[in-house]
Design a protein around this motif. Structure first.
Motif, PDB file in Angstrom:
ATOM      1  N   ALA A  26      87.831  -3.462  73.325  1.00 44.89           N
ATOM      2  CA  ALA A  26      89.177  -3.533  72.746  1.00 44.89           C
ATOM      3  C   ALA A  26      89.546  -4.975  72.404  1.00 44.89           C
ATOM      4  O   ALA A  26      90.115  -5.247  71.338  1.00 44.89           O
ATOM      5  N   ILE A  27      89.215  -5.906  73.297  1.00 42.30           N
ATOM      6  CA  ILE A  27      89.502  -7.321  73.037  1.00 42.30           C
ATOM      7  C   ILE A  27      88.733  -7.792  71.807  1.00 42.30           C
ATOM      8  O   ILE A  27      89.273  -8.482  70.931  1.00 42.30           O
ATOM      9  N   GLY A  28      87.465  -7.404  71.727  1.00 46.15           N
ATOM     10  CA  GLY A  28      86.660  -7.809  70.582  1.00 46.15           C
ATOM     11  C   GLY A  28      87.172  -7.238  69.280  1.00 46.15           C
ATOM     12  O   GLY A  28      87.143  -7.902  68.241  1.00 46.15           O
ATOM     13  N   ALA A  29      87.664  -6.001  69.314  1.00 42.30           N
ATOM     14  CA  ALA A  29      88.096  -5.333  68.085  1.00 42.30           C
ATOM     15  C   ALA A  29      89.481  -5.768  67.630  1.00 42.30           C
ATOM     16  O   ALA A  29      89.711  -5.988  66.438  1.00 42.30           O
ATOM     17  N   TYR A  30      90.427  -5.901  68.562  1.00 40.50           N
ATOM     18  CA  TYR A  30      91.835  -5.988  68.169  1.00 40.50           C
ATOM     19  C   TYR A  30      92.525  -7.312  68.485  1.00 40.50           C
ATOM     20  O   TYR A  30      93.634  -7.542  67.989  1.00 40.50           O
ATOM     21  N   ILE A  86      97.663  -0.872  74.160  1.00 39.54           N
ATOM     22  CA  ILE A  86      97.931  -0.318  75.495  1.00 39.54           C
ATOM     23  C   ILE A  86      97.872   1.212  75.445  1.00 39.54           C
ATOM     24  O   ILE A  86      97.227   1.868  76.278  1.00 39.54           O
ATOM     25  N   PHE A  87      98.526   1.800  74.453  1.00 39.54           N
ATOM     26  CA  PHE A  87      98.548   3.267  74.332  1.00 39.54           C
ATOM     27  C   PHE A  87      97.169   3.812  73.981  1.00 39.54           C
ATOM     28  O   PHE A  87      96.802   4.914  74.413  1.00 39.54           O
ATOM     29  N   LEU A  88      96.400   3.069  73.176  1.00 45.19           N
ATOM     30  CA  LEU A  88      95.056   3.529  72.821  1.00 45.19           C
ATOM     31  C   LEU A  88      94.153   3.549  74.055  1.00 45.19           C
ATOM     32  O   LEU A  88      93.395   4.505  74.263  1.00 45.19           O
ATOM     33  N   LEU A  89      94.227   2.512  74.875  1.00 44.63           N
ATOM     34  CA  LEU A  89      93.454   2.492  76.119  1.00 44.63           C
ATOM     35  C   LEU A  89      93.903   3.614  77.055  1.00 44.63           C
ATOM     36  O   LEU A  89      93.076   4.252  77.717  1.00 44.63           O
ATOM     37  N   ILE A 118      86.448   6.218  71.794  1.00 46.15           N
ATOM     38  CA  ILE A 118      87.826   6.413  71.329  1.00 46.15           C
ATOM     39  C   ILE A 118      88.450   5.085  70.951  1.00 46.15           C
ATOM     40  O   ILE A 118      89.095   4.948  69.906  1.00 46.15           O
ATOM     41  N   VAL A 119      88.251   4.082  71.795  1.00 51.01           N
ATOM     42  CA  VAL A 119      88.880   2.772  71.569  1.00 51.01           C
ATOM     43  C   VAL A 119      88.340   2.096  70.316  1.00 51.01           C
ATOM     44  O   VAL A 119      89.085   1.434  69.585  1.00 51.01           O
ATOM     45  N   THR A 120      87.063   2.270  70.022  1.00 52.23           N
ATOM     46  CA  THR A 120      86.442   1.490  68.946  1.00 52.23           C
ATOM     47  C   THR A 120      86.271   2.249  67.639  1.00 52.23           C
ATOM     48  O   THR A 120      85.814   1.651  66.662  1.00 52.23           O
ATOM     49  N   TYR A 121      86.610   3.533  67.578  1.00 50.79           N
ATOM     50  CA  TYR A 121      86.354   4.274  66.335  1.00 50.79           C
ATOM     51  C   TYR A 121      87.072   3.579  65.169  1.00 50.79           C
ATOM     52  O   TYR A 121      88.304   3.473  65.154  1.00 50.79           O
ATOM     53  N   PRO A 122      86.351   3.105  64.161  1.00 54.52           N
ATOM     54  CA  PRO A 122      86.926   2.144  63.204  1.00 54.52           C
ATOM     55  C   PRO A 122      87.827   2.717  62.133  1.00 54.52           C
ATOM     56  O   PRO A 122      88.468   1.950  61.415  1.00 54.52           O
ATOM     57  N   PHE A 135     101.550   1.925  67.040  1.00 57.36           N
ATOM     58  CA  PHE A 135     101.826   2.289  68.434  1.00 57.36           C
ATOM     59  C   PHE A 135     102.386   3.705  68.549  1.00 57.36           C
ATOM     60  O   PHE A 135     102.195   4.376  69.569  1.00 57.36           O
ATOM     61  N   VAL A 136     103.043   4.211  67.511  1.00 56.53           N
ATOM     62  CA  VAL A 136     103.505   5.600  67.545  1.00 56.53           C
ATOM     63  C   VAL A 136     102.308   6.552  67.533  1.00 56.53           C
ATOM     64  O   VAL A 136     102.253   7.519  68.294  1.00 56.53           O
ATOM     65  N   SER A 137     101.321   6.270  66.678  1.00 54.71           N
ATOM     66  CA  SER A 137     100.146   7.144  66.581  1.00 54.71           C
ATOM     67  C   SER A 137      99.345   7.150  67.878  1.00 54.71           C
ATOM     68  O   SER A 137      98.963   8.216  68.378  1.00 54.71           O
ATOM     69  N   THR A 138      99.068   5.970  68.429  1.00 51.92           N
ATOM     70  CA  THR A 138      98.278   5.920  69.670  1.00 51.92           C
ATOM     71  C   THR A 138      99.083   6.449  70.858  1.00 51.92           C
ATOM     72  O   THR A 138      98.519   7.061  71.774  1.00 51.92           O
ATOM     73  N   GLY A 139     100.401   6.240  70.842  1.00 50.29           N
ATOM     74  CA  GLY A 139     101.242   6.817  71.891  1.00 50.29           C
ATOM     75  C   GLY A 139     101.217   8.335  71.850  1.00 50.29           C
ATOM     76  O   GLY A 139     101.176   8.996  72.896  1.00 50.29           O
ATOM     77  N   ASN A 140     101.204   8.899  70.644  1.00 47.84           N
ATOM     78  CA  ASN A 140     101.117  10.355  70.509  1.00 47.84           C
ATOM     79  C   ASN A 140      99.773  10.884  70.998  1.00 47.84           C
ATOM     80  O   ASN A 140      99.693  11.986  71.552  1.00 47.84           O
ATOM     81  N   MET A 141      98.700  10.111  70.782  1.00 44.34           N
ATOM     82  CA  MET A 141      97.388  10.497  71.311  1.00 44.34           C
ATOM     83  C   MET A 141      97.438  10.608  72.832  1.00 44.34           C
ATOM     84  O   MET A 141      96.918  11.564  73.425  1.00 44.34           O
ATOM     85  N   ALA A 142      98.069   9.628  73.470  1.00 43.94           N
ATOM     86  CA  ALA A 142      98.155   9.632  74.935  1.00 43.94           C
ATOM     87  C   ALA A 142      98.992  10.811  75.426  1.00 43.94           C
ATOM     88  O   ALA A 142      98.631  11.492  76.401  1.00 43.94           O
TER      89      ALA A 142
END
Length: 546
Positions: A26-30, A86-89, A118-122, A135-142
């Protein structure tokens, strides 16, 4: 629910070898994207969306609630992306809890790979830098994953009072799904696809076919909370509109092309062509290549399980799960857009997890496959970093070009009416350089098939982030785009002509016609007496509202 979370945390979640790889990927990607703000299509549209109530009118009050909950402002793109990560993790962690709850894998590595994929899917790069959408999209995933954990816990309750207790868990799941249902539609379809993979995984790990009663019960367990959430969304939307005496209005490109009045056969052929182009783009676009490979893996494992168990169910469920990831594009009858791509996260991640689970008894093949999947995560992480870094360069170039143009206008034509007859957008240049190596075999094959075997010219499966830095983009071509252009120019002496009145529209049409006839070069300013024509780039094209 808390029992499953606690068990997973003690057995898997707290171990460094589980969470550290995902964090490093995640750090490397974002991290570059989070720490280097860019100009995206929504950076100055928050007031247009939230302040003027357009999202409320469209029934997307959940997005407004997301923003209010976290106090996001339009002046801090950092916090949007930080929350999104944060929400993606969290979504990746909860996805692991889901499959652990169904049946523990027995090893740590499958969960590490599941979370890392999941975290790295580009494909997420296409919404990552849309302020608010990320953050809305990743929050909805969680929230979708948490709702499934809640329902799985309810299904494990002992028989006495089971129905009454399950109703409570279904209601809890419905409340968790309320935000995804009332914000981006992709959150709903992420949940649907996730459920399809859960039912498939329960079948192949349970080693027995479903009876009609079992299968109906499983479907009802997941459908009832979603239906309840959708009904609650409608009720709350109606109440909001009644209180403020407003009328419902759709916002954004969310309509269905099935409703355009075209014959059904034409609509089906159009959708088929879009899907052919999407699959074809796997030749030149890495995220689609990964998704297609993941779908093939799941279908192969489903077919093998069906042959081994002498039942068609695992094959049918594998096919249904893969097809479910295209459910939203099918409903919209459109190509796969960023907002419809969230289900591909769970598809690709689950395929890697499933491969590891199937190979657990074969050490050499297992570790070889796991190493290959971890290398894929490394590549996806660096690929994402490359995309987001290039997008930052795009943003800087566009902002610099407009500032220079604004300074020149303010100093040489102060207060004079200004008409923009073209746009400035470097997306196409970056797309050409990053994706399309026209001399490669795969691009030549892609071009040949696209030219000779499809009737569609458009393709939205690979692109860089859009902006509002010109009068030819923005929210459905509305006048608001001009406001954002003026904001970025940032000079009080610039008098931009908006296409508001009929007279202004005619004046802009006249300026566009003159610019075309005289073939004005890009990045030029032309004084026409009562107004100034500005050409930001080429080609010159008419504004959508004219």
């Amino acid at each position: 629910m808390f029992k499953e979370l606690l068990e997973f945390h003690n057995e898997v979640g707290k171990k460094t070898s589980f969470w550290l790889p995902s964090l490093l990927f995640a750090i490397g990607a974002y991290s570059f994207s989070i720490l280097n703000p860019t100009i995206s299509i929504d950076d100055l549209t928050r007031d247009l969306y939230v302040g003027e109530g357009n999202l409320m009118l469209a029934g997307r009050w959940g997005m407004v609630l997301w923003v209010k909950l976290f106090g996001i402002t339009e002046y801090s793109p950092f916090i949007d992306r930080y929350l999104a990560l944060i929400f993606l993790l969290l979504a990746a962690y909860l996805a692991c809890v889901v499959f652990y709850t169904i049946k523990p894998a027995g090893k740590l590595l499958p969960y590490t790979i599941l979370a890392s994929l999941i975290v790295t899917y580009p494909l997420i790069n296409e919404i990552w830098e849309y302020t608010g959408a990320n953050f809305v999209s990743t929050g909805n995933m969680a929230l979708g994953a948490l709702a499934i954990i809640t329902l799985l816990h309810g299904a494990k309750l002992p028989k006495p009072h089971k129905r009454k207790e399950q109703a409570k868990y279904m209601l809890a799941a419905a409340l968790l799904l309320l935000l995804p249902c009332s914000s981006y539609e992709s959150g709903i379809f992420y949940y649907i696809s996730f459920v399809a993979f859960v039912i498939f995984h329960e079948l192949i790990t349970g080693r027995h076919p479903y009876s009609i009663r079992d299968f109906s019960g499983k479907i009802a367990r997941y459908v009832i909370p979603l239906a309840t959430a959708l009904v609650l969304r409608v009720i709350i939307t109606v109440v909001i509109l009644k209180i403020y005496h407003l009328d419902f209005r759709a916002e954004g490109d969310v309509g269905s092309d099935w409703l355009t009045g075209k014959p059904l056969v034409d609509s089906l052929l159009s959708f088929k062509a879009e899907m052919v182009l999407f699959g074809l783009s796997g030749l030149i676009y890495f995220p689609v290549t990964v998704m297609l490979a993941a779908a093939a893996i799941i279908m192969l494992i489903g077919t093998y399980a069906a042959w081994k168990a002498r039942t068609w169910q695992s094959f049918a469920l594998a096919a249904a799960a893969v097809v479910s990831t295209f459910l939203l594009p099918f409903i919209m009858c459109k190509s796969v857009m960023p907002r419809t791509a969230l289900p591909f996260h769970i598809l690709t991640a689950y395929s890697g997890y499933l491969v590891c689970c199937c190979l657990l008894g074969r050490k050499k093949i297992y570790f070889t496959a796991a190493a290959g999947l971890l290398i894929l995560c490394v590549h996806q992480s660096t690929y994402l970093n490359s995309l987001l870094s290039l997008n930052h360069i795009r943003s800087e170039n566009e902002l610099s070009a407009l500032r220079q143009m604004g300074l020149k206008l303010a100093s040489t034509h102060p207060g004079k009416a200004v008409i923009f007859v073209s746009s400035y957008d470097t997306r196409n240049i970056l797309t050409e350089r990053f994706y399309l190596n026209r001399t490669s075999w795969n691009h030549r094959l892609y071009s040949y098939i696209k030219t000779h075997h499809t009737s569609r010219k458009g393709n939205q499966t690979f692109k860089f982030v859009s902006t509002n830095l010109n009068p030819f983009s923005g929210i459905n071509g509305r006048i608001g785009a001009y406001r954002f252009l003026f904001s970025y120019l940032g000079y009080g002496d610039i008098n931009i002509i908006y296409p508001g009145t009929q007279e202004e529209k005619q004046l802009i049409a006249e300026a566009v016609k003159i610019a075309k006839e005289q073939d004005f070069p890009p990045y030029s300013i032309h004084d026409m007496g009562n107004y100034v024509i500005v050409v930001l780039s080429t080609p010159i094209r008419e504004h959508p509202v004219l």
